[in-house]
Write an enzyme that holds these catalytic residues in place. Sequence first.
Site, PDB file in Angstrom:
ATOM      1  N   GLY A 150       0.790  -1.220   0.000  1.00 27.51           N
ATOM      2  CA  GLY A 150       0.000   0.000   0.000  1.00 27.51           C
ATOM      3  C   GLY A 150       0.822   1.269   0.000  1.00 27.51           C
ATOM      4  O   GLY A 150       2.013   1.251  -0.280  1.00 27.51           O
ATOM      5  N   PHE A 151       0.147   2.378   0.325  1.00 26.10           N
ATOM      6  CA  PHE A 151       0.693   3.728   0.188  1.00 26.10           C
ATOM      7  C   PHE A 151       1.203   3.871  -1.254  1.00 26.10           C
ATOM      8  O   PHE A 151       2.366   4.125  -1.529  1.00 26.10           O
ATOM      9  CB  PHE A 151       1.796   4.008   1.212  1.00 26.10           C
ATOM     10  N   SER A 171       7.328   3.978  -1.088  1.00 20.05           N
ATOM     11  CA  SER A 171       6.409   4.440  -0.046  1.00 20.05           C
ATOM     12  C   SER A 171       7.194   5.070   1.094  1.00 20.05           C
ATOM     13  O   SER A 171       6.692   5.923   1.815  1.00 20.05           O
ATOM     14  CB  SER A 171       5.591   3.266   0.491  1.00 20.05           C
ATOM     15  N   ARG A 172       8.428   4.613   1.288  1.00 21.12           N
ATOM     16  CA  ARG A 172       9.226   5.104   2.414  1.00 21.12           C
ATOM     17  C   ARG A 172       9.808   6.503   2.172  1.00 21.12           C
ATOM     18  O   ARG A 172      10.311   7.109   3.118  1.00 21.12           O
ATOM     19  CB  ARG A 172      10.366   4.129   2.720  1.00 21.12           C
ATOM     20  N   MET A 205      11.446  -4.406 -10.060  1.00 20.89           N
ATOM     21  CA  MET A 205      12.894  -4.677  -9.972  1.00 20.89           C
ATOM     22  C   MET A 205      13.582  -3.792  -8.942  1.00 20.89           C
ATOM     23  O   MET A 205      14.738  -4.008  -8.636  1.00 20.89           O
ATOM     24  CB  MET A 205      13.551  -4.507 -11.348  1.00 20.89           C
ATOM     25  N   HIS A 254       3.996   1.294  -8.088  1.00 24.45           N
ATOM     26  CA  HIS A 254       2.953   0.261  -7.974  1.00 24.45           C
ATOM     27  C   HIS A 254       2.036   0.294  -9.206  1.00 24.45           C
ATOM     28  O   HIS A 254       1.664  -0.740  -9.750  1.00 24.45           O
ATOM     29  CB  HIS A 254       2.082   0.512  -6.746  1.00 24.45           C
TER      30      HIS A 254
HETATM   31  P1  AMP Z   1       5.737  -2.602  -1.726  1.00 24.83           P
HETATM   32  O1  AMP Z   1       4.391  -1.995  -1.539  1.00 24.83           O
HETATM   33  O2  AMP Z   1       6.859  -1.688  -1.398  1.00 24.83           O
HETATM   34  O3  AMP Z   1       5.855  -3.960  -1.111  1.00 24.83           O
HETATM   35  O4  AMP Z   1       5.887  -2.836  -3.290  1.00 24.83           O
HETATM   36  C1  AMP Z   1       4.946  -3.614  -3.981  1.00 24.83           C
HETATM   37  C2  AMP Z   1       5.483  -3.916  -5.351  1.00 24.83           C
HETATM   38  O5  AMP Z   1       5.737  -2.697  -6.044  1.00 24.83           O
HETATM   39  C3  AMP Z   1       6.820  -4.665  -5.276  1.00 24.83           C
HETATM   40  O6  AMP Z   1       6.851  -5.644  -6.304  1.00 24.83           O
HETATM   41  C4  AMP Z   1       7.814  -3.576  -5.539  1.00 24.83           C
HETATM   42  O7  AMP Z   1       9.030  -4.041  -6.099  1.00 24.83           O
HETATM   43  C5  AMP Z   1       7.059  -2.708  -6.520  1.00 24.83           C
HETATM   44  N1  AMP Z   1       7.621  -1.364  -6.526  1.00 24.83           N
HETATM   45  C6  AMP Z   1       7.887  -0.578  -5.458  1.00 24.83           C
HETATM   46  N2  AMP Z   1       8.483   0.569  -5.849  1.00 24.83           N
HETATM   47  C7  AMP Z   1       8.610   0.491  -7.187  1.00 24.83           C
HETATM   48  C8  AMP Z   1       9.143   1.359  -8.198  1.00 24.83           C
HETATM   49  N3  AMP Z   1       9.688   2.530  -7.877  1.00 24.83           N
HETATM   50  N4  AMP Z   1       9.102   0.948  -9.481  1.00 24.83           N
HETATM   51  C9  AMP Z   1       8.576  -0.255  -9.817  1.00 24.83           C
HETATM   52  N5  AMP Z   1       8.034  -1.104  -8.924  1.00 24.83           N
HETATM   53  C10 AMP Z   1       8.053  -0.744  -7.638  1.00 24.83           C
END
Ligand code: AMP
Length: 288
Positions: free
Chosen positions: A31-32, A186-187, A148, A37
């Site tokens: 989320g966020f 998100s961070r 990635m 995403h």
């Molecule tokens: P998270 O919510 O951080 O667990 O991310 C969910 C998915 O989004 C994961 O597969 C991440 O690798 C992908 N993701 C997060 N940030 C990016 C980004 N800047 N570009 C592409 N994919 C992302």
Amino acid sequence: MIQIHTAKDIQNLMKNYRKEGKTIGFVPTMGFLHEGHMSLVEKARKDNDIVVMSIFVNPMQFGPGEDYEAYPRDIERDRQLAADGGVDVLFTPEPEEMYGQEPTVTASVKKRTAVLCGRSREGHFDGVATVLTKLFNLTSPTRVYFGMKDAQQVAVVDGLINDFFMDIELIPVETKREEDGLAKSSRNVNLRAEERQEAPALYQALQRGAELIRAGERDPEAVKREVRSILGKTSGVIDYAEIYSYPDLEMREPLTGKVIIAVAVQFSKARLIDNIIVDIPADQKEDL
Ligand code: AMP
């Protein structure tokens, strides 16, 4: 868009879609939501009849003292973004729904985790593999989409799918960046203003490292020194700056084949990661 909270409901719905012959693209998130995403969603929409996204901040992948509590959350905004982005089914379970009872079985990742985030975040990838096994079983995906930016996660999911003969296609999606090169995350909202100014140094360091390799450098130590010297100019603390083969994440000296330069920097309230993959052509001499 349909929003679902329970395991039983999502499993029934997705099973019905599969019975109807529909293809399902699954995008797991915490989320966020941001454009990173949404780029996964966009790709999933192009490839599949149905797009399902999960939003679940998975307690099992956070270690003690990590930012589980401080992880940013805004489900109302996320719901709107998901709907606007073309998500058909949004799965938003509570932790009790995913981990209701004392577990009988959890996943334990054996390879590709002794380095990078796996080393500094003990148990992190066991938590990732466990929750993904649950989520894959609930959503019956044809294809799953991972960014990635979390390249080690992609390598672990690749191992999970292959080792357990999951009939799922893994689609890695390239990292979405801000205009100054900072990987969207998100961070990033937890960066102080001065830290936000410094944060593009991660990508600059990676690009410099990649440039050296492309120019013929094959000594990983020389590349790491250069990457670290650029990261060292920020106020953050370098957690790691490493180079490995990809996706096996093994040390290779001299550098050959597909390699990843990966960095993690701890700022005051946000730990940022980023990476770049460089394909070293086989016909290029190693000892240039
Ligand atoms: P998270 O919510 O951080 O667990 O991310 C969910 C998915 O989004 C994961 O597969 C991440 O690798 C992908 N993701 C997060 N940030 C990016 C980004 N800047 N570009 C592409 N994919 C992302």
